[in-house]
Scaffold this active site. Structure first.
Site, PDB file in Angstrom:
ATOM      1  N   ASP A  58       0.815  -1.207   0.000  1.00 18.09           N
ATOM      2  CA  ASP A  58       0.000   0.000   0.000  1.00 18.09           C
ATOM      3  C   ASP A  58       0.853   1.263   0.000  1.00 18.09           C
ATOM      4  O   ASP A  58       2.073   1.205   0.173  1.00 18.09           O
ATOM      5  CB  ASP A  58      -0.904   0.023   1.238  1.00 18.09           C
ATOM      6  CG  ASP A  58      -1.930  -1.090   1.234  1.00 18.09           C
ATOM      7  OD1 ASP A  58      -2.278  -1.573   0.139  1.00 18.09           O
ATOM      8  OD2 ASP A  58      -2.392  -1.477   2.324  1.00 18.09           O
TER       9      ASP A  58
ATOM     10  N   TYR B  43       6.835 -10.234   6.544  1.00 12.62           N
ATOM     11  CA  TYR B  43       6.712  -8.799   6.755  1.00 12.62           C
ATOM     12  C   TYR B  43       7.237  -8.455   8.143  1.00 12.62           C
ATOM     13  O   TYR B  43       7.163  -9.269   9.069  1.00 12.62           O
ATOM     14  CB  TYR B  43       5.251  -8.361   6.656  1.00 12.62           C
ATOM     15  CG  TYR B  43       4.713  -8.295   5.250  1.00 12.62           C
ATOM     16  CD1 TYR B  43       4.747  -7.107   4.524  1.00 12.62           C
ATOM     17  CD2 TYR B  43       4.162  -9.418   4.638  1.00 12.62           C
ATOM     18  CE1 TYR B  43       4.237  -7.042   3.232  1.00 12.62           C
ATOM     19  CE2 TYR B  43       3.657  -9.363   3.347  1.00 12.62           C
ATOM     20  CZ  TYR B  43       3.696  -8.164   2.652  1.00 12.62           C
ATOM     21  OH  TYR B  43       3.204  -8.108   1.375  1.00 12.62           O
TER      22      TYR B  43
END
Length: 253
Positions: free
Chosen positions: A58, A116
């Site tokens: 994002d 992540y």
């Protein structure tokens, strides 16, 4: 021929990785990682090439190990292509490696797992040197409670409650079942809490919602992880943590 690219970037000044309308038009103030890569490739090779990424990070999200695929016809060797492209890219995007990829390679579907990292600066005052790469959270967090909550997320579950409501997955009615292999949480002497999450795939905003839920756990508030998973409602999980603290660390094939 297929080329596999390993990319690192600071996402602060970008509208995410994936292409958006107008992101190649000068003056639109819309910038994406994909468009910057494609424009650099066009300058070097005179070819319009589509960049396929392993994950659609994002706006504001960073990467140390984003993997991309391009199909290109060039006589430039991989190292020469890497050097040439890096000379054309902005300083906050770097190609770390380029190698030939087999014809059946796909950066998303060929992956075994993704990792992540989310970083929380948990101190009384912020720090200007890390501000773009952390979520500054001044309230004291109980790391032990966060670890206990994270253990409940490990395994194969329906993570519908940890998916943003505007996700295409929810709109299409496709599966929200994912597997998390491991979560590690550590706080260093620099007061940065590092949350490493490894899984076979992630829903839209899933990592950031997990972090928001773990923050709730660290404050000893909110619903238990078991109940959140069972009820499958987004409103029961924590807030979506800011994009600035999220980094795509790497992908295993």
């Amino acid at each position: 021929m297929n080329k596999k690219l390993l990319i690192a970037y600071k996402g602060t000044n970008y509208n995410g990785f994936a292409r958006q309308k107008g992101d190649k038009e000068i003056g639109t103030n819309i910038k994406t990682i994909s468009a910057e890569l494609e424009m650099a490739i066009l300058k070097i090779t005179r070819q319009n090439v589509k960049v396929i990424g392993a994950g659609r990070t994002d706006a504001g999200v960073h990467a140390m190990g984003q993997v991309c695929l391009i199909n290109i016809d060039t006589k430039i060797n991989n190292y020469g292509l890497l050097q040439a492209l890096n000379n054309k890219l902005p300083k906050d995007i770097v190609i770390k490696e380029i190698e030939d990829a087999p014809i059946d390679f796909h950066p998303t579907f060929s992956s075994k797992f993704k990792m992540y990292r989310y970083q929380i600066l948990n101190s009384k005052v912020s720090c200007p040197f890390v501000a773009e790469f952390v979520y500054y959270f001044p309230h004291n967090l109980n790391i032990l409670l966060m670890k206990e909550a994270s253990n409940k997320l490990i395994g194969t579950h329906d993570f519908k409650a940890f998916c943003a409501s505007k996700s295409n997955v929810l709109q299409k009615g496709t599966s929200t079942i994912r597997t998390i292999f491991d979560i590690k949480i550590e706080k260093g002497e620099d007061d940065i809490i590092k949350i490493d999450i490894c899984g076979d795939g992630f829903l839209y905003n899933m990592v950031r919602i997990i972090v928001g839920t773990l923050i709730d756990a660290g404050l000893n508030r909110g619903m238990s992880v078991e109940e959140i998973i069972e009820k499958k409602e987004r409103k029961n999980a924590g807030k979506t943590a800011p994009a600035s603290g999220l980094i795509m660390v790497g992908i295993k094939y």
